[in-house]
Design an enzyme around this catalytic site. Structure first.
Site, PDB file in Angstrom:
ATOM      1  N   GLN A   1      21.586  39.163   9.074  1.00 55.94           N
ATOM      2  CA  GLN A   1      21.840  37.914   9.795  1.00 55.94           C
ATOM      3  C   GLN A   1      22.452  36.905   8.831  1.00 55.94           C
ATOM      4  OE1 GLN A   1      21.860  37.240  12.869  1.00 55.94           O
ATOM      5  NE2 GLN A   1      20.596  38.735  13.940  1.00 55.94           N
TER       6      GLN A   1
ATOM      7  N   HIS B   1      36.919  52.967  34.220  1.00 53.60           N
ATOM      8  CA  HIS B   1      38.166  52.849  33.447  1.00 53.60           C
ATOM      9  C   HIS B   1      37.937  52.066  32.154  1.00 53.60           C
ATOM     10  CE1 HIS B   1      42.149  51.982  32.036  1.00 53.60           C
ATOM     11  NE2 HIS B   1      41.801  50.710  32.001  1.00 53.60           N
TER      12      HIS B   1
ATOM     13  N   CYS C   1      41.501  58.662  32.896  1.00 48.79           N
ATOM     14  CA  CYS C   1      40.224  58.570  33.628  1.00 48.79           C
ATOM     15  C   CYS C   1      40.420  58.850  35.123  1.00 48.79           C
ATOM     16  CB  CYS C   1      39.557  57.211  33.411  1.00 48.79           C
ATOM     17  SG  CYS C   1      40.129  55.891  34.490  1.00 48.79           S
TER      18      CYS C   1
ATOM     19  N   CYS D   1      46.284  56.264  30.890  1.00 50.06           N
ATOM     20  CA  CYS D   1      44.854  56.591  30.864  1.00 50.06           C
ATOM     21  C   CYS D   1      44.560  57.863  31.650  1.00 50.06           C
ATOM     22  CB  CYS D   1      44.053  55.417  31.433  1.00 50.06           C
ATOM     23  SG  CYS D   1      42.279  55.708  31.437  1.00 50.06           S
TER      24      CYS D   1
ATOM     25  N   ASP E   1      14.649  41.094  15.072  1.00 51.60           N
ATOM     26  CA  ASP E   1      15.254  40.005  14.299  1.00 51.60           C
ATOM     27  C   ASP E   1      15.152  38.671  15.019  1.00 51.60           C
ATOM     28  OD1 ASP E   1      16.999  40.909  16.274  1.00 51.60           O
ATOM     29  OD2 ASP E   1      18.785  40.362  15.141  1.00 51.60           O
TER      30      ASP E   1
ATOM     31  N   ASP F   1      28.947  47.779  20.277  1.00 49.25           N
ATOM     32  CA  ASP F   1      28.513  47.883  21.668  1.00 49.25           C
ATOM     33  C   ASP F   1      28.872  46.585  22.360  1.00 49.25           C
ATOM     34  OD1 ASP F   1      26.282  46.398  20.177  1.00 49.25           O
ATOM     35  OD2 ASP F   1      25.825  46.015  22.274  1.00 49.25           O
TER      36      ASP F   1
ATOM     37  N   CYS G   1      42.420  56.110  37.039  1.00 50.24           N
ATOM     38  CA  CYS G   1      43.859  56.027  36.800  1.00 50.24           C
ATOM     39  C   CYS G   1      44.612  57.269  37.259  1.00 50.24           C
ATOM     40  CB  CYS G   1      44.125  55.764  35.325  1.00 50.24           C
ATOM     41  SG  CYS G   1      43.483  54.161  34.803  1.00 50.24           S
TER      42      CYS G   1
ATOM     43  N   ASP H   1      17.949  48.581  21.351  1.00 53.25           N
ATOM     44  CA  ASP H   1      17.882  47.329  20.587  1.00 53.25           C
ATOM     45  C   ASP H   1      16.404  46.972  20.438  1.00 53.25           C
ATOM     46  OD1 ASP H   1      17.060  46.374  23.017  1.00 53.25           O
ATOM     47  OD2 ASP H   1      18.654  44.916  23.243  1.00 53.25           O
ATOM     48  N   SER H   2      16.114  45.890  19.734  1.00 58.63           N
ATOM     49  CA  SER H   2      14.716  45.596  19.435  1.00 58.63           C
ATOM     50  C   SER H   2      14.064  44.707  20.475  1.00 58.63           C
ATOM     51  CB  SER H   2      14.635  44.889  18.088  1.00 58.63           C
ATOM     52  OG  SER H   2      15.230  43.607  18.201  1.00 58.63           O
ATOM     53  N   GLY H   3      14.861  44.170  21.391  1.00 61.35           N
ATOM     54  CA  GLY H   3      14.340  43.216  22.363  1.00 61.35           C
ATOM     55  C   GLY H   3      14.480  41.784  21.895  1.00 61.35           C
ATOM     56  N   GLY H   4      14.798  41.604  20.616  1.00 63.91           N
ATOM     57  CA  GLY H   4      14.922  40.249  20.063  1.00 63.91           C
ATOM     58  C   GLY H   4      15.955  39.417  20.796  1.00 63.91           C
ATOM     59  N   PHE H   5      17.126  40.001  20.990  1.00 60.00           N
ATOM     60  CA  PHE H   5      18.205  39.244  21.627  1.00 60.00           C
ATOM     61  C   PHE H   5      17.793  38.738  23.013  1.00 60.00           C
ATOM     62  CE2 PHE H   5      22.137  38.731  24.039  1.00 60.00           C
ATOM     63  CZ  PHE H   5      22.847  37.922  23.172  1.00 60.00           C
TER      64      PHE H   5
ATOM     65  N   GLY I   1      24.317  38.644  15.195  1.00 64.33           N
ATOM     66  CA  GLY I   1      24.547  37.199  15.227  1.00 64.33           C
ATOM     67  C   GLY I   1      26.002  36.787  15.145  1.00 64.33           C
TER      68      GLY I   1
END
Ligand SMILES: [Zn+2]
Length: 377
Positions: free
Chosen positions: A192, A339, A310, A308, A144, A270, A313, A90-94, A220
């Site tokens: 945005q 899981h 995994c 499942c 952003d 994500d 499970c 990510d850009s670090g903005g968040f 956003g």
């Protein structure tokens, strides 16, 4: 490189393949988040066993610790975190915009105080691109202006406008860096505009005017607005999105939101939910969330999710998992995270199969009805 092939579509939902420097990503795709260059409690081998193809890492966190120069010296982010497959930063903005009271926003960028050592630092569109270039993920995000929760029209318009001006600066800095290695990384812009359809479309127009992109992101959303509103925003945007690039919906990854977003033509998403929820003892299943701490699991010999495949499970009973949480054993945190990540990746694969078979509408309606009805029970 960076080409996206749409293999099938069903309504607005799509199944495709995105060709990235470290491998192909089949979509729909759920990306687990490795905030500090690690998906909390899971090793790369665990992620591989979960079927993960693309992992997200956080630029802000890796910049303040250990620093992108250290990561670059140790071979770049893939080598550093032991993940040979596609990565997105990510850009670090968040993160910097979440540092309420410890950041100052100007047209130039954001000045902030590091949460690690209190040092004052500045993140600008150019710096965000340079840091991500040094980290070396397959996909970098434009810097952003992120606004808190559901904001008013004026604030959303102001932030969307600044995001566009910053996008041009990101694009120019990125173009200069990428000249020597054009196949190393691609820069992805972020649409945005808050919850306002007019601003969303205006933002998209601006993004498309600013360059030729290999993917688009929608940011956003899932920040406190109602679920029907988020769905309306995506529905309003979908018909005007360019069909030939993958669309990444940022930060939306609870199972119900994920499936609803795929129905609106999103391809990648994500979310920290699977690992964060897992560490709290909450597991995703087709019948909604299961809280493993609940006393009713004390003598339960059944697996967490009988469908499942995994490690959790196929090896352990609910009774044992509940015991691990009661005894505060670390293995419990790992097993539920594992899981949940597997659940979302399998959910993406099931959605892909349904799209390829032309049965997505019926499949998603049935899945959402079952998941939602039990969630409220
Ligand atoms: Zn499982």
């Amino acid at each position: 490189m960076f080409e996206f092939e749409v293999e099938a579509s069903d309504g607005a939902a799509r199944a495709g393949t995105w060709h990235l420097p470290h491998g192909d990503v089949r979509t729909p795709c759920f990306m687990p988040i490795g905030t500090q260059g690690t998906v909390r409690t899971l090793s790369p081998r665990d992620l591989e066993a979960c079927g993960a193809t693309m992992v997200l890492a956080n630029t802000y966190h890796l910049h303040v610790r250990p620093g992108e120069d250290v990561v670059a010296k140790l071979g770049g982010l893939h080598r550093f975190m032991g993940w040979p497959k596609p990565l997105l930063t990510d850009s670090g903005g968040f993160q910097v915009f979440s540092l309420e009271g410890r950041r100052r926003v100007s047209e130039d960028g954001v000045e902030f105080q590091s949460h690690v050592d209190g040092a004052r630092r500045q993140l600008t569109p150019e710096r965000a691109v340079e840091i991500q270039w040094a980290l070396g993920a397959d996909v970098a995000m434009a810097f952003d202006h992120v606004i808190p929760g559901p904001s008013g029209h004026e604030a959303a318009q102001d932030a969307a406008g600044r995001t566009l001006r910053w996008l041009v600066r990101c694009r120019d800095r990125f173009a200069a860096l990428a000249r020597e290695a054009p196949e190393r990384q691609t820069l992805v812009p972020i649409v945005q505009g808050g919850t306002f359809d007019d601003l969303r479309r205006e933002s998209l127009r601006g993004v498309l005017d600013a360059g030729e992109w290999r993917a688009l992101a929608v940011g956003g959303l899932s920040v406190g607005e109602s679920k029907p509103r988020m769905d309306e925003v995506l529905a309003g945007l979908e018909p005007v999105l360019p069909p030939r690039v993958p669309r990444y919906l940022m930060g939306v990854g609870f199972p119900g939101d994920f499936v609803a977003a795929l129905a609106r033509g999103m391809d990648l998403a994500d979310c920290v939910a699977p690992t964060r929820m897992g560490r709290n003892g909450a597991a995703f299943t087709d019948d909604g969330q299961v809280n493993i701490r609940n006393a009713r699991h004390r003598e339960d010999d059944a697996p967490l999710d009988a469908t499942c495949d995994c490690e959790t499970c196929t090896t352990f009973s609910r009774g044992y998992l509940r015991h691990l949480f009661a005894a505060e054993e670390l293995l419990g945190l790992r097993l539920l995270s594992l899981h949940n990540v597997r659940y979302l990746i399998r959910l993406a694969a099931r959605a892909r199969d349904a799209i390829l078979a032309g049965t997505f509408a019926g499949w998603s309606r049935a899945w959402l009805a079952r998941y939602g009805s039990r969630e409220q029970a």
